[in-house]
Design an enzyme around this catalytic site. Structure first.
Site, PDB file in Angstrom:
ATOM      1  N   TYR A   1       0.863  -1.188   0.000  1.00 21.87           N
ATOM      2  CA  TYR A   1       0.000   0.000   0.000  1.00 21.87           C
ATOM      3  C   TYR A   1       0.896   1.233   0.000  1.00 21.87           C
ATOM      4  CZ  TYR A   1      -3.982  -2.993   1.217  1.00 21.87           C
ATOM      5  OH  TYR A   1      -4.959  -3.945   1.213  1.00 21.87           O
TER       6      TYR A   1
ATOM      7  N   LYS B   1      -2.738  -3.692  -8.858  1.00 24.31           N
ATOM      8  CA  LYS B   1      -3.855  -4.606  -8.577  1.00 24.31           C
ATOM      9  C   LYS B   1      -5.099  -3.773  -8.294  1.00 24.31           C
ATOM     10  CE  LYS B   1      -5.188  -8.269  -5.328  1.00 24.31           C
ATOM     11  NZ  LYS B   1      -6.146  -7.601  -4.432  1.00 24.31           N
TER      12      LYS B   1
END
Ligand SMILES: Cc1cc2nc3c(=O)[nH]c(=O)nc-3n(C[C@H](O)[C@H](O)[C@H](O)COP(=O)(O)O)c2cc1C
Length: 381
Positions: A132, A254
């Site tokens: 992240y 993603k």
């Protein structure tokens, strides 16, 4: 129910439900809002039919693929998922070992419960680090460097989680890290003592990818606080382009769904994109990756590897996605329920069933290698 009674996704799901306390089962099984996207992910595969060829000489089957430079013995990999040691004490170690046995790739989540290093020791096969983007750019660089140093092959930046999805099942049970169970949630733990004994007699729960870099307050900082305080909602294409440059290796996004974003991913030098709606756990009402696949392959399939995940429960689902042009297919719950049901033995059984289903499906389709699967093999209703 025993492992040998599990012959398909639903069987594993049922066995996991029997073993897990309700709040944990619902954390895996649940999705956002009305769970429309979650249901549609699997339904989308039923809107098209396979058209087989016969008499093609199919005694030898090669189902290997190369994706983002990684050779996989089968076209399915274990997508990164959070908190695996809550589901079974072996957690990510079980998944890494099973993936290595089946010659495929596996992902370790930023919210993984085993460190990247430990996972690396278990498997020499291709390892993905699901990442992240933090407000602190120095932290992003340090985490990438750490992954590089231990030999992680593929960097996977999740881009569909800029804010958390509305998981109403978790709200009802009080599922959160650390646990904030309500009375009914606590009762659901009380009726599964076997899970509790297993959990408390093994190594303590931790989040090593974060613990070493982020002050998780000795366990008092919640994951939702991590998302709101540490991650950067202003992340944009320039930030990601810089990460791709720094990584200097296979990098994929993603959670890309639009053609415009797929083109931008190719322009900034990504080697792949995963079409994904996060298993229906983020934006409910978003399109199923399988429905969006052909459009994306047509737009960028000649420049980057297009991968998809969401709703895959059968070998024939994989064959349909590959026929449309996906280079590989990710699975989440497909291996998580087996992990919860029986640890490494469960994940291995699920991957074996997938391998056998793909092999059987290819034989019945008249194909000996993955390139032979084309859109000629499919008809939409
Ligand atoms: C319990 C659970 C946890 C997940 N955790 C993560 C995560 O930490 N990072 C991430 O990028 N995706 C995460 N995902 C999404 C999966 O990587 C994958 O996109 C999704 O599960 C695919 O859908 P499927 O479960 O229908 O196969 C998670 C999914 C589940 C079910």
């Amino acid at each position: 129910m025993r492992l040998r009674d599990c012959h398909n996704f639903s069987d594993f799901r049922r066995m996991a439900q029997q073993r897990l306390p309700g709040p944990i089962f619902n954390y895996i099984d649940g999705a956002a809002d009305d769970e429309v996207t979650y249901r549609r992910n699997t339904e989308s595969f039923e809107r098209c039919d396979l058209v087989p060829n016969v008499l093609r000489g199919v005694s030898e089957i090669d189902m290997s693929v190369t994706v983002m430079g990684q050779k996989l013995a089968m076209p399915v990999y274990c997508s990164p998922t959070a908190l695996q040691r809550l589901f079974h004490h072996q957690g990510e170690c079980a998944v890494a070992k099973a993936a290595a046995k089946y010659g495929t790739m596996f992902g370790v989540s930023s919210l993984g419960t085993v460190s990247l290093e430990e996972a690396r020791k278990i498997s020499s096969g291709p390892q993905v680090y699901q990442f992240y983007f933090h407000r602190d750019r120095g932290l992003n660089r340090a985490m990438m460097q750490r992954a590089k140093d231990i030999g992680v092959e593929v960097m996977m930046l999740t881009v569909d989680s800029i804010t958390g999805g509305n998981r109403e099942r978790d709200k009802r049970t009080g599922f959160a890290i650390p646990f904030k169970l309500n009375l009914s949630g606590m009762l659901q733990f009380a009726v599964k003592p076997a899970w509790a004994i297993n959990y408390f007699t093994h190594e303590g729960f931790k989040l090593p990818q974060l613990d070493e870099h982020v002050d998780m307050g000795g366990g008092t900082m919640s994951i939702s606080h991590y998302f709101t305080e540490m991650l950067d909602p202003s992340m944009n294409w320039d930030d990601v382009a810089e990460m791709v440059r720094l990584w200097q290796g296979p990098f994929c996004l993603k959670g890309v769904m639009s053609v415009e974003d797929a083109r931008r991913a190719a322009e900034i030098g990504c080697s792949g994109i995963v079409l994904s709606n996060h298993g229906g756990r983020q934006l409910d009402g978003s399109r199923a990756a399988f429905d969006q696949l052909a459009e994306i392959v047509d737009a960028v399939g000649d420049r980057i590897d297009v991968i998809m995940d969401g709703g895959v429960q059968r070998g024939t689902h994989v064959l349909k996605a590959l026929s449309l042009g996906a280079k590989a297919v990710g699975v989440g719950r497909y291996y998580l329920f087996p992990l919860a049901a029986a640890g490494q033995a469960g994940v291995e059984r699920a991957l074996e069933q997938m391998r056998v289903e793909i092999e059987r499906g290819m034989k019945l389709m008249g194909c000996t290698s993955i390139e032979q699967l084309t859109r000629e093999n499919l008809r939409f209703r």
